[in-house]
Design an enzyme around this catalytic site. Sequence first.
Site, PDB file in Angstrom:
ATOM      1  CE  LYS A  47       0.242 -37.159  -2.269  1.00 20.32           C
ATOM      2  NZ  LYS A  47      -0.627 -37.617  -3.369  1.00 20.32           N
TER       3      LYS A  47
ATOM      4  CG  HIS B 274       5.923  12.182   0.929  1.00 20.16           C
ATOM      5  ND1 HIS B 274       6.254  11.248   1.904  1.00 20.16           N
ATOM      6  CD2 HIS B 274       6.334  13.384   1.416  1.00 20.16           C
ATOM      7  CE1 HIS B 274       6.816  11.859   2.925  1.00 20.16           C
ATOM      8  NE2 HIS B 274       6.880  13.152   2.655  1.00 20.16           N
TER       9      HIS B 274
END
Length: 510
Positions: free
Chosen positions: A136, A273
Site C-alpha cells: 500500500k 479440433h
Amino acid sequence: MKKRALISVSDKRNIVEFAAGLVNLNFEIISTGGTLKTLQDADIPAIPIDQVTGFPEILDGRVKTLHPLVHGGLLAKRSNPDHVKQLEVNQIHPIDLVVVNLYPFKQTLEKPGVSKEEIIENIDIGGPTMLRSAAKNYADVLVVVDPSDYEFTLQSLETGTVDLDVRQKFAAKVFRHTANYDAMIGSYFLTQTAEEFPETYTVTYEKVQSLRYGENPHQIAAFYKNPIQDGMSLANAEQLHGKELSFNNIQDANAAVEILAEYDGPTAVAVKHMNPCGIGMGASIEEAFQEAFEADPVSIFGGIIALNREVDSQTAEKLSEIFLEIVIAPSFSEKALDILTSKKNIRLLTMDMNRNNQQKFRLTTIDGGMLIQSNDDGVIEEKDLEVVTKKSPSDAELKQLLFAWKAVKHVKSNAIVLAKNNQTVGIGAGQMNRVGAARIAIEQAGSKAIGAVMASDAFFPMPDTVEAAIKAGVTAIIQPGGSKRDQDSIDVCNRHGIAMVFTGMRHFKH
C-alpha cells in the site's frame, strides 16, 4: 539513520546471499523465527523482531509482527510531515524494505495424510498483513515477495534509488500473490463447508507459460494451471520432447485426456479440433492405437493421440509413420522414445493417468460475466439402461452401446457416434440438427455401419435419425429419451426389429 529491511520468509532460497547484499548496502536487518536463525547461522547481523517491538513472540508464533512499531514503520508516508512527526513521537523506526513470502499453505495441502490442524496452522496472518501494508505504501517502502526478484532488487538498490514504476510493479505482484494465497485458502474452506455456489466465487491460477498466440495469430494467449489440482490433468503433464505447446494444442490435448478418462482397458484416442476422430480399444495398446487409426485414417493426420498404457516400441513404430502433433501417455519405453524423438516436430508428454475424483467445476466466460457448472461426470452402467423396444440388445451390443455412449459424451452437439468392435466407425459432430450429424457419421462409417450401434447425445425429436440409422445397417441404439415423440422412434425400431435403450441422461457439449 540506517535504512531498515524486514526479512521473514518461508521459502529461504537465496535469502542468505540477498541479506548479505543488503548488509553491504548498509541496511539494518530485522527478522523473525526461522529466518532469523538462518541469517544468524550464516553470520548475517540481524535484529530479532521482539527487540524492535519490545514484546515477545506469543501463541506459538501466531503473533510476532502484528504491532504498531512494525506497521507504523511500514505505513507512514515519508512525504507527510504529520506522519513523520508521529513516528518521532512514538519512537518508530521507518522500514524501507520488506522481504516476505508466506507459510507454505499449498505445500501443506499436498502432504499425504496431513491433519486439519496442520493445514490451519499454515494459514499465514502476519505475512500477508506486512506485505499488504508495504505494498500500500509502495512509494516509500520497497516490497519483495518473489525470490526471483532478489538479484534485480540488489542491482536497483546499488544505483541509490529504485524507480517508482518498479516499486509499483512489485506492489502489484504482492497483491496478486496475496490474492492467490487467499483464494487457495477460500477454496479449501469451500470443500470443508460443501458450499457449491457461494455469494462470490474466487479462483486462482498460476502461470505455466506465455503462448505464441491464441486460436489465431492475431490473438494473444497464456497457459495457467490450478495450483492445487492433482491427478489426471494436462496441466501436470511433463513434456519430454518437441517444441512448446500452442493454444490449440493444449485445447485438443485436454479434450483427448478427458475422453481417455472414460475407458479402463487399453485405449487410444485421436482428437482433432477438440472432437474425437477415432477411439479404439484392444488387448494391447498397439492394437488399441491401430483401431483408433483405422477409425478415421484421414482426420488423424496432424492430430493428437492419447493412450492410457505405456507406449512400447511396436506402438511407437506405428505412431512414427504418420504426422502427429502430440502423443500423450503415462510413459514411453526407452526404445519407444528413441523411435519417436527422431521426429523433430512431434511433442511427447507423460502424465499421471490416475483419475481425480474431487468435485471439479468448469468455468466459461461470457462478455461481462462467467458461467460455472460442475463437470459432466455422469456415468451410465448396464443396470441404468431402460430397454424400450420389443427386442433387447445382445450382450455384445450392450458392450458396444456403452462404449459408444462414453464417446458421444465428448463430441460437440448435436452428436452421433457409430461404434463396432470397440472402435468408433463414424462420428458426426457439432451439427445444427441431429439427422445431419447422423448422416455425417453414417457416411464416414460406410460399410462398417452394418452391424454397428449408434449413440446420440440427446433425444430424437422425430424418427428421421432412427430411420437413417436403420437404413445404414445399425442394429442397436442408445439415447437419453425424454422427447414428446419418443414413441415414434420406438415404433420405427420395433417395425425393423432393432433394439433401443434409454439412459435418462443427456450429454450436450457446447
